[in-house]
Motif scaffolding. Sequence first.
Motif, short mmCIF file in Angstrom:
data_model
loop_
_atom_site.label_atom_id
_atom_site.label_comp_id
_atom_site.label_asym_id
_atom_site.label_seq_id
_atom_site.Cartn_x
_atom_site.Cartn_y
_atom_site.Cartn_z
N SER A 128 0.83 -1.20 0.00
CA SER A 128 0.00 0.00 0.00
C SER A 128 0.86 1.25 0.00
O SER A 128 0.56 2.23 -0.71
N ALA A 129 1.94 1.24 0.79
CA ALA A 129 2.84 2.39 0.83
C ALA A 129 3.45 2.66 -0.53
O ALA A 129 3.60 3.81 -0.96
N ASP A 130 3.75 1.60 -1.25
CA ASP A 130 4.37 1.76 -2.56
C ASP A 130 3.41 2.42 -3.54
O ASP A 130 3.78 3.37 -4.25
N ILE A 131 2.16 1.96 -3.59
CA ILE A 131 1.22 2.53 -4.55
C ILE A 131 0.81 3.95 -4.15
O ILE A 131 0.61 4.82 -5.01
N VAL A 132 0.75 4.22 -2.84
CA VAL A 132 0.45 5.58 -2.38
C VAL A 132 1.60 6.51 -2.74
O VAL A 132 1.40 7.65 -3.20
N ASP A 133 2.81 6.04 -2.55
CA ASP A 133 3.97 6.87 -2.85
C ASP A 133 4.04 7.23 -4.33
O ASP A 133 4.45 8.33 -4.70
N ARG A 134 3.61 6.30 -5.17
CA ARG A 134 3.71 6.54 -6.62
C ARG A 134 2.56 7.35 -7.17
O ARG A 134 2.74 8.09 -8.14
N PHE A 135 1.36 7.22 -6.59
CA PHE A 135 0.19 7.81 -7.24
C PHE A 135 -0.55 8.86 -6.42
O PHE A 135 -1.46 9.50 -6.95
N ALA A 136 -0.23 9.02 -5.16
CA ALA A 136 -0.92 10.03 -4.37
C ALA A 136 -0.53 11.43 -4.82
O ALA A 136 0.56 11.64 -5.39
N LEU A 137 -1.40 12.41 -4.58
CA LEU A 137 -1.11 13.80 -4.92
C LEU A 137 -0.33 14.41 -3.75
O LEU A 137 -0.89 14.88 -2.77
#
Length: 498
Positions: A476-485
């Motif tokens: 989850s941290a990886d996908i948040v890091d890549r796609f969060a604003l």
Amino acid sequence: MTDRFENYRREWFAGGAGLRADVLAGIVVAVALIPEAIGFSIIAGVDPRVGLYASVAIAIVISLVGGRPGMISAATAAVAVVVIPLVRDHGVEYLFVATILMGVIQAVAGLLRLDLLMQFVSRSVITGFVNALAILIFIAQLPQLTGVGWETYAMVAGGLAIIYLFPRLTTAVPSPLVAILVLTAISIGMGLSVNTVGDMGKLPEGLPSLVLPDVPLNWETLRIIAPYSLTMAAVGLLESLLTAQIVDDMTHTDSDKRRECMGQGGANIVAALFGGMGGCAMIGQSVINVTSGGRRRLSTFVAGAFLLFLLAVLGPWVGRVPMPALVAVMIMVSIGTFSWNSIPNLRRHPPTSSVVMLVTVAVVVSTQDLSLGVLAGVLLSGIFFAGKVQRIFAVEREVSPDGRTATYRVRGEIFFASVDRFTRAFHVEDRADAVTIDVSRGHFWDISAVGALDKIVARLRRDGREVEVLGYNEASADIVDRFALHDKTGFELGAVPH
């Protein structure tokens, strides 16, 4: 290398009763392939030899390079119906070159491991596929049972009696083969007025020869054949992989699906070069082979080789085989293929599984298109699965005694189907000064989930709240890091935003 050779040898030969069973099963399948191949040729609008030569080539080649020992591949209706417009508008030579391209596409699909897509086909879809195919096999026999004399019905009944009762005497010889031989002898000896294999179409004489398709090799040809080749490749692989799974279950063994994809490609290329149409695995003939004792590659090879022998040497005699004998065999296949346990399971299994199975059966039977039925079943399975997963989700809110701090504990899977419930859980009138979102028991799967979290954090901050998100797992941290604003949420991988 030694282990691989030993394994390949076991896939070919068993010795003793196993060897005899493979040979005899292959002979039964070879006879049963003839009317099927002729019928599929008629469907496609080509000469019967195109389907018969295809069945010979595909069966022999797939026995050498396929990934599922004991499975029968030959010319099939699933492929034949696809090429009707191609043959009608451009001729049979374009069918041959389209079949070559079909084989190339299937080989590439094997290299790309597209066989792994079978993991997304649920057991309910496979059961529906099997039941629908059993129904279609039975329906296909009805033309041979309408507008005929009593002799036909008597021979079909006699054939079924032999098929089911002969094994009580001995299993040394497959009962379907006994039924075919006995009924053929009775039909010829008594001169009965019944339809024969020869009535289906003229059998070819001699051996097939290697011939290159007589078409211009240019972009215009590619534009014409590409859509047909892609469709044939997809339908052929789908039916082959599903049949391989069914044979796996029947024999309690595993198969190499990637190798099967590439083997199907090679077999179709060879079939086209010898003047044949495209084909794939055949569940009906595969069931005949397995129930007759065929388990190894030898049975598939014998089916193709003996079919060639029948066409080249015994053509006139083969043409006198009565169709009621083959109808009896195919009715046996229909009965044996149908999953009878699926009927009482309609009440025991979850309603969604039963609906998927019934929809698959209904679509296949109504359209007579196996690929459409499987596609409908897979899509429905995906919808039901998404609905089930999005319900395994909850957000619990806790407020400190002084009302200044609120903690939201997220549990479950957050993805496109659950983001609406996730977002609505934060639409309460929160008067706390600080908000903590604990996602240690949750998981963010896609950009829809990340986007929902972005909006929640941004709204709370606009309302003057201090927001803290904690407990990301690594994925989850990886996908948040890549796609969060980041400019709105201030997320950092593994860190708490400030």
